[in-house]
Design a protein around this motif. Structure first.
Motif, PDB file in Angstrom:
ATOM      1  N   PHE A  57       0.809  -1.206   0.000  1.00  0.00           N
ATOM      2  CA  PHE A  57       0.000   0.000   0.000  1.00  0.00           C
ATOM      3  C   PHE A  57       0.849   1.265   0.000  1.00  0.00           C
ATOM      4  O   PHE A  57       0.318   2.365  -0.136  1.00  0.00           O
ATOM      5  CB  PHE A  57      -0.952   0.018   1.200  1.00  0.00           C
ATOM      6  CG  PHE A  57      -2.066  -0.978   1.068  1.00  0.00           C
ATOM      7  CD1 PHE A  57      -3.114  -0.734   0.200  1.00  0.00           C
ATOM      8  CD2 PHE A  57      -2.060  -2.154   1.796  1.00  0.00           C
ATOM      9  CE1 PHE A  57      -4.141  -1.645   0.067  1.00  0.00           C
ATOM     10  CE2 PHE A  57      -3.080  -3.073   1.674  1.00  0.00           C
ATOM     11  CZ  PHE A  57      -4.131  -2.814   0.803  1.00  0.00           C
ATOM     12  N   GLU A  58       2.162   1.155   0.111  1.00  0.00           N
ATOM     13  CA  GLU A  58       3.033   2.332   0.094  1.00  0.00           C
ATOM     14  C   GLU A  58       3.030   2.993  -1.277  1.00  0.00           C
ATOM     15  O   GLU A  58       3.327   4.179  -1.401  1.00  0.00           O
ATOM     16  CB  GLU A  58       4.449   1.939   0.492  1.00  0.00           C
ATOM     17  CG  GLU A  58       4.579   1.519   1.940  1.00  0.00           C
ATOM     18  CD  GLU A  58       6.001   1.111   2.279  1.00  0.00           C
ATOM     19  OE1 GLU A  58       6.910   1.389   1.469  1.00  0.00           O
ATOM     20  OE2 GLU A  58       6.190   0.527   3.351  1.00  0.00           O
ATOM     21  N   PRO A  63       4.222  10.510  -4.544  1.00  0.00           N
ATOM     22  CA  PRO A  63       3.852  11.877  -4.928  1.00  0.00           C
ATOM     23  C   PRO A  63       3.225  11.948  -6.323  1.00  0.00           C
ATOM     24  O   PRO A  63       2.448  12.859  -6.606  1.00  0.00           O
ATOM     25  CB  PRO A  63       5.174  12.647  -4.872  1.00  0.00           C
ATOM     26  CG  PRO A  63       6.246  11.630  -4.822  1.00  0.00           C
ATOM     27  CD  PRO A  63       5.642  10.370  -4.303  1.00  0.00           C
ATOM     28  N   ILE A  64       3.531  11.010  -7.182  1.00  0.00           N
ATOM     29  CA  ILE A  64       2.941  11.016  -8.529  1.00  0.00           C
ATOM     30  C   ILE A  64       1.437  10.781  -8.434  1.00  0.00           C
ATOM     31  O   ILE A  64       0.643  11.472  -9.077  1.00  0.00           O
ATOM     32  CB  ILE A  64       3.605   9.934  -9.409  1.00  0.00           C
ATOM     33  CG1 ILE A  64       5.075  10.272  -9.618  1.00  0.00           C
ATOM     34  CG2 ILE A  64       2.893   9.804 -10.738  1.00  0.00           C
ATOM     35  CD1 ILE A  64       5.871   9.200 -10.317  1.00  0.00           C
ATOM     36  N   LEU A  65       1.023   9.817  -7.619  1.00  0.00           N
ATOM     37  CA  LEU A  65      -0.401   9.546  -7.467  1.00  0.00           C
ATOM     38  C   LEU A  65      -1.114  10.655  -6.706  1.00  0.00           C
ATOM     39  O   LEU A  65      -2.272  10.937  -6.941  1.00  0.00           O
ATOM     40  CB  LEU A  65      -0.610   8.203  -6.770  1.00  0.00           C
ATOM     41  CG  LEU A  65      -0.259   6.971  -7.592  1.00  0.00           C
ATOM     42  CD1 LEU A  65      -0.461   5.720  -6.767  1.00  0.00           C
ATOM     43  CD2 LEU A  65      -1.107   6.906  -8.839  1.00  0.00           C
ATOM     44  N   LYS A  66      -0.421  11.299  -5.780  1.00  0.00           N
ATOM     45  CA  LYS A  66      -1.036  12.385  -5.016  1.00  0.00           C
ATOM     46  C   LYS A  66      -1.273  13.598  -5.908  1.00  0.00           C
ATOM     47  O   LYS A  66      -2.177  14.391  -5.661  1.00  0.00           O
ATOM     48  CB  LYS A  66      -0.165  12.757  -3.833  1.00  0.00           C
ATOM     49  CG  LYS A  66      -0.101  11.659  -2.806  1.00  0.00           C
ATOM     50  CD  LYS A  66      -0.151  12.256  -1.458  1.00  0.00           C
ATOM     51  CE  LYS A  66      -0.026  11.135  -0.462  1.00  0.00           C
ATOM     52  NZ  LYS A  66      -1.121  11.093   0.428  1.00  0.00           N
TER      53      LYS A  66
END
Length: 92
Positions: A57-58, A63-66
């Motif tokens: 789940f990490e 940051p790309i997905l955020k």
């Protein structure tokens, strides 16, 4: 007239060759199907898949997905507006 007989002989020789090849393939398939024994598979030789499933789940914290933004909502078409033609297949 002798030329036509020679041509027929050549065609017959080709047909005999093709028939021989087809018969050879048929005999080979039948031989392998009935007389060749395959090696049996023992239960010890079967690879069993691991039953434990691990989910990382990490990746969801990267940051790309955020940085991804959701699509803006598409509004439905208003009922009063006429769309298209009555018969779209009729010529203009």
């Amino acid at each position: 007239m002798a030329i036509t007989f020679l041509e027929k002989r050549k065609i017959q020789k080709r047909f005999i060759l093709i028939l021989g090849i087809i018969l050879f393939v048929i005999v080979l398939v039948i031989w392998r199907g009935f007389f060749v024994k395959e090696k049996p598979i023992f239960p010890e030789e079967i690879i069993k898949p691991s039953k434990k499933v691990e989910i990382d789940f990490e990746i969801l914290e990267s940051p790309i997905l955020k940085g991804l933004q959701p699509f803006e909502e598409i509004e439905p078409i208003e009922v009063g507006i006429e769309i298209g033609r009555e018969n779209p297949f009729a010529p203009y």
